[in-house]
Design an enzyme around this catalytic site. Structure first.
Site, PDB file in Angstrom:
ATOM      1  N   GLY A 192      77.599  37.310  53.524  1.00  0.00           N
ATOM      2  CA  GLY A 192      78.503  36.157  53.617  1.00  0.00           C
ATOM      3  C   GLY A 192      78.525  35.375  52.322  1.00  0.00           C
ATOM      4  O   GLY A 192      78.684  35.915  51.225  1.00  0.00           O
ATOM      5  N   GLY A 193      78.343  34.050  52.441  1.00  0.00           N
ATOM      6  CA  GLY A 193      78.394  33.172  51.275  1.00  0.00           C
ATOM      7  C   GLY A 193      77.361  33.514  50.235  1.00  0.00           C
ATOM      8  O   GLY A 193      77.527  33.203  49.042  1.00  0.00           O
ATOM      9  N   GLY A 224      98.618  52.194  22.703  1.00  0.00           N
ATOM     10  CA  GLY A 224      98.173  50.868  23.146  1.00  0.00           C
ATOM     11  C   GLY A 224      96.690  50.860  23.476  1.00  0.00           C
ATOM     12  O   GLY A 224      96.025  49.826  23.333  1.00  0.00           O
ATOM     13  N   ALA A 225      96.181  52.000  23.923  1.00  0.00           N
ATOM     14  CA  ALA A 225      94.762  52.040  24.269  1.00  0.00           C
ATOM     15  C   ALA A 225      93.902  51.840  23.021  1.00  0.00           C
ATOM     16  O   ALA A 225      92.822  51.261  23.079  1.00  0.00           O
ATOM     17  CB  ALA A 225      94.421  53.359  24.948  1.00  0.00           C
TER      18      ALA A 225
HETATM   19  C1  HXC Z   1      68.862  30.993  60.376  1.00  0.00           C
HETATM   20  C2  HXC Z   1      67.950  33.055  60.114  1.00  0.00           C
HETATM   21  C3  HXC Z   1      69.086  33.475  59.387  1.00  0.00           C
HETATM   22  C4  HXC Z   1      70.132  32.540  59.203  1.00  0.00           C
HETATM   23  C5  HXC Z   1      67.720  35.118  59.494  1.00  0.00           C
HETATM   24  N1  HXC Z   1      67.137  34.101  60.138  1.00  0.00           N
HETATM   25  N2  HXC Z   1      68.922  34.761  59.025  1.00  0.00           N
HETATM   26  N3  HXC Z   1      67.852  31.823  60.586  1.00  0.00           N
HETATM   27  N4  HXC Z   1      69.977  31.315  59.695  1.00  0.00           N
HETATM   28  N5  HXC Z   1      71.231  32.873  58.525  1.00  0.00           N
HETATM   29  C6  HXC Z   1      65.834  34.099  60.782  1.00  0.00           C
HETATM   30  C7  HXC Z   1      65.805  34.996  61.990  1.00  0.00           C
HETATM   31  O1  HXC Z   1      66.293  34.302  63.116  1.00  0.00           O
HETATM   32  C8  HXC Z   1      64.334  35.282  62.099  1.00  0.00           C
HETATM   33  O2  HXC Z   1      63.695  34.179  62.676  1.00  0.00           O
HETATM   34  C9  HXC Z   1      63.891  35.356  60.654  1.00  0.00           C
HETATM   35  O3  HXC Z   1      64.898  34.663  59.911  1.00  0.00           O
HETATM   36  C10 HXC Z   1      63.781  36.758  60.129  1.00  0.00           C
HETATM   37  O4  HXC Z   1      64.997  37.430  60.461  1.00  0.00           O
HETATM   38  P1  HXC Z   1      65.043  38.865  61.176  1.00  0.00           P
HETATM   39  O5  HXC Z   1      66.376  38.964  61.801  1.00  0.00           O
HETATM   40  O6  HXC Z   1      63.853  39.026  62.069  1.00  0.00           O
HETATM   41  O7  HXC Z   1      64.870  39.816  59.941  1.00  0.00           O
HETATM   42  P2  HXC Z   1      65.469  41.261  59.747  1.00  0.00           P
HETATM   43  O8  HXC Z   1      65.307  42.072  60.977  1.00  0.00           O
HETATM   44  O9  HXC Z   1      64.865  41.753  58.483  1.00  0.00           O
HETATM   45  O10 HXC Z   1      67.048  41.028  59.522  1.00  0.00           O
HETATM   46  C11 HXC Z   1      67.518  40.355  58.398  1.00  0.00           C
HETATM   47  C12 HXC Z   1      69.021  40.009  58.546  1.00  0.00           C
HETATM   48  C13 HXC Z   1      69.270  39.279  59.892  1.00  0.00           C
HETATM   49  C14 HXC Z   1      69.844  41.295  58.479  1.00  0.00           C
HETATM   50  C15 HXC Z   1      69.395  39.147  57.335  1.00  0.00           C
HETATM   51  O11 HXC Z   1      68.296  38.213  60.016  1.00  0.00           O
HETATM   52  C16 HXC Z   1      70.633  38.689  60.002  1.00  0.00           C
HETATM   53  O12 HXC Z   1      71.594  39.362  60.316  1.00  0.00           O
HETATM   54  N6  HXC Z   1      70.726  37.366  59.760  1.00  0.00           N
HETATM   55  C17 HXC Z   1      71.988  36.659  59.857  1.00  0.00           C
HETATM   56  C18 HXC Z   1      72.898  36.998  58.685  1.00  0.00           C
HETATM   57  C19 HXC Z   1      74.129  36.156  58.728  1.00  0.00           C
HETATM   58  O13 HXC Z   1      75.066  36.421  59.517  1.00  0.00           O
HETATM   59  N7  HXC Z   1      74.107  35.055  57.962  1.00  0.00           N
HETATM   60  C20 HXC Z   1      75.177  34.087  57.933  1.00  0.00           C
HETATM   61  C21 HXC Z   1      76.189  34.628  56.917  1.00  0.00           C
HETATM   62  S1  HXC Z   1      77.612  33.663  56.934  1.00  0.00           S
HETATM   63  P3  HXC Z   1      62.432  34.353  63.677  1.00  0.00           P
HETATM   64  O14 HXC Z   1      62.149  32.973  64.129  1.00  0.00           O
HETATM   65  O15 HXC Z   1      62.882  35.267  64.750  1.00  0.00           O
HETATM   66  O16 HXC Z   1      61.350  34.945  62.807  1.00  0.00           O
HETATM   67  C22 HXC Z   1      77.484  32.795  55.582  1.00  0.00           C
HETATM   68  C23 HXC Z   1      78.643  31.883  55.409  1.00  0.00           C
HETATM   69  C24 HXC Z   1      78.492  31.025  54.191  1.00  0.00           C
HETATM   70  O17 HXC Z   1      76.582  32.905  54.813  1.00  0.00           O
HETATM   71  C25 HXC Z   1      79.805  30.911  53.501  1.00  0.00           C
HETATM   72  C26 HXC Z   1      79.701  29.998  52.298  1.00  0.00           C
HETATM   73  C27 HXC Z   1      80.894  30.028  51.475  1.00  0.00           C
END
Ligand code: HXC
Length: 511
Positions: free
Chosen positions: A171-172, A407-408
């Site tokens: 994402g961001g 041109g290249a």
């Molecule tokens: C809050 C998060 C988090 C997030 C992970 N965690 N991502 N908490 N916000 N974005 C937390 C999990 O809940 C977990 O907490 C711990 O971090 C470890 O994550 P796991 O999932 O256990 O790790 P893993 O299996 O290695 O997976 C990693 C991952 C997955 C693939 C990154 O965590 C995931 O899909 N996260 C969300 C990604 C996402 O959609 N992010 C938002 C993007 S949108 P616990 O307590 O269980 O240990 C965005 C928009 C911004 O960024 C735009 C700006 C312009």
């Protein structure tokens, strides 16, 4: 409490923060093969030089029970120290703390690091390992990314900004790296970069793709061009970043660092006289040619797997860093296409921002023909090179090696406002187009022996450097073996080059 007890308390608090998300989370990260944020920073900085900032920062989110959640260090370690003796700022996200996710205070730490790096005129390195926007912090997390992006833009062209993708980046989280000068990716399952992950892709387009295929190091280094360098693992990544920093000045007002050079400046290489095949359609390895010219045969290639028809690399000439752009006849005969133009233009502009002279080795048959290229906007993309070279005010030296067509050829730094010096090898063919192409247009009414005679005449008279040299369009025709000393003397002559331009806000490069 005695003063000693207060000191003990401070140390105790520090230890708790340094322990990050705790043993279990750390063990899981180590098991995946990656290092922790502090371990990465220890590798980056010269021993004992790292000064951490804002260690005690905490989040202030109350949504979804976050008031009860501790986030040691707010999931990111920030600070400054010395890298090979020069000051560098860095931040490293700590995945063990709530997935290294970026909320308001996490971003505030990074933003301060960015601001201080800019004020101090020092490079900044970001080691990314994050689940993206901290979901619990909702719009604060979104705004936080915007704060980072603004600093990336403000610092662009002032200090080098280098980023490494050493974990998830979704994402961001992908756009701060994209706004920086260089992106490294670790070639391991745990590192990936995408706007939307495989599940979203499947639900929207129906495509099934693994996360590595979608956003792994190979994809971004080979296909998308979003990454400039690939590393085998965390250690290799950080060693490579340190190497890159050696080619870059600390900021746009400085010159890049010069090192002692034992490779003689007047070294000639007889092998260059025979390296280029006599038949102009036979390929050879331009990288080999470059290595025979530069100090100690050492180059550091950016985007080595992407658009391989053009080479972009750093090297040194008599210890002084240079940026090299060169056609690679081994791929697409060295023709310029959309990706090659994008790759080269960005590299040219990077070198110009940071006072790195440009060497351009030319063996280009033209722009790649075809509907794919035309519909994809080769006119607009190819124009980037035509813009970037004249825009660059650093010393620019062009070496016409073999084909230098149309041109290249202008796109490869040969037009007005382009090079300070053009050296042409006797094998160079500086012409509007190759003899066969020319024959199809201007001799198409001729047939058989007459046509062949005309083609031979065109080859002898125009597919050479002499027509250009006759009008002063090339400064010197040189023996290939002399290339190194000739370039070094020209760089020395150009070392105080001044190239003033009219004031403007900024130009409008075709994008
Ligand atoms: C809050 C998060 C988090 C997030 C992970 N965690 N991502 N908490 N916000 N974005 C937390 C999990 O809940 C977990 O907490 C711990 O971090 C470890 O994550 P796991 O999932 O256990 O790790 P893993 O299996 O290695 O997976 C990693 C991952 C997955 C693939 C990154 O965590 C995931 O899909 N996260 C969300 C990604 C996402 O959609 N992010 C938002 C993007 S949108 P616990 O307590 O269980 O240990 C965005 C928009 C911004 O960024 C735009 C700006 C312009």
């Amino acid at each position: 409490m005695t003063n000693q007890e207060k000191i003990e308390l401070m140390r105790q608090k520090e230890r708790e923060i340094e322990a990050g998300g705790g043993e279990k989370a750390i063990a899981k990260i180590h098991a995946s093969g990656r290092l922790m944020a502090r371990e990465r920073l220890n590798l980056l900085f010269d021993e004992g030089t790292f000064e951490e900032m804002d260690k005690f920062v905490e989040h202030r989110c109350y949504n979804f029970g976050m008031d009860k959640v501790k986030t040691p260090g707010e999931g990111v370690v920030t600070g400054y120290g010395k890298v090979n003796g020069r000051t560098v700022f860095a931040y490293a996200q700590d995945f063990s703390v709530i997935g290294g996710s970026l909320g308001e205070m996490h971003a505030t730490k990074i933003v301060k690091c960015q601001d201080k790096a800019l004020q101090a005129g020092c490079p900044i390195v970001g080691l990314n390992d994050s689940g993206g926007a901290r979901i619990q912090e909702a719009s604060h997390a979104l705004r936080a990314y915007g704060r980072l992006f603004y600093r990336n833009v403000k610092s662009s062209g002032v200090i080098p900004q280098i980023c490494a993708i050493m974990g998830p980046s979704a994402g961001g989280a992908v756009y701060s790296p994209a706004l920086m000068d260089f992106v490294y990716m670790v070639k391991q399952d745990y590192a990936q970069m995408f706007i939307t992950g495989p599940l979203v892709v499947k639900s929207v387009t129906g495509e099934e793709v693994s996360s590595q295929e979608l956003g792994g190091a190979i994809t971004h280094n080979r296909k998308s061009g979003n990454s400039h360098f690939m590393a085998d693992n965390d250690e290799d990544c950080i060693m490579q970043i340190k190497k890159l920093l050696e080619y870059l000045p600390s900021n746009h007002k400085e010159r890049p660092p010069v090192i002692e050079c034992e490779d003689p400046a007047d070294r000639m290489d007889d092998g260059l006289n025979t390296l280029v095949p006599e038949s102009s359609n036979r390929p050879y390895d331009m990288k080999k040619l470059i290595k025979m010219v530069v100090d100690n045969g050492e180059i550091y290639e950016s985007q080595s797997l992407f658009a391989q028809n053009i080479i972009t690399c750093f090297a040194r000439m008599k210890g002084y860093p240079v940026g090299i752009i060169a056609n690679q006849p081994r791929h697409l005969a060295g023709a310029l296409d959309i990706d090659a133009s994008d790759k080269a233009s960005r590299f040219i502009r990077l070198c110009d921002c940071f006072n790195i002279p440009l060497l351009t080795f030319v063996d280009v048959p033209g722009y790649l023909p075809g509907t794919g290229q035309e519909f994809g906007g080769i006119i607009r993309h190819g124009a980037k090179m035509l813009y970037a070279y004249p825009e660059a005010s650093v010393p620019k030296i062009t070496i016409a090696v073999r084909k230098a067509y149309g041109g290249a050829y202008i796109g490869m730094c040969s037009g007005e406002g382009g090079p300070d010096m053009i050296f042409a090898w006797p094998s160079s063919e500086i012409a509007v187009m190759g003899a066969e192409g020319a024959a199809n247009i201007i001799f198409r009414k001729e047939e058989g022996a007459e046509r062949k005679k005309k083609i031979d005449q065109y080859t002898d008279e125009f597919a050479t450097p002499y027509d250009s040299a006759k009008y002063g369009f090339v400064e010197q025709i040189i023996e290939p073996r002399e290339t190194r000393p000739k370039i070094i003397r020209a760089l020395d002559m150009l070392k105080n080059k001044v190239d003033e331009r009219p004031w403007k806000k900024h130009g409008n490069i075709p994008l």
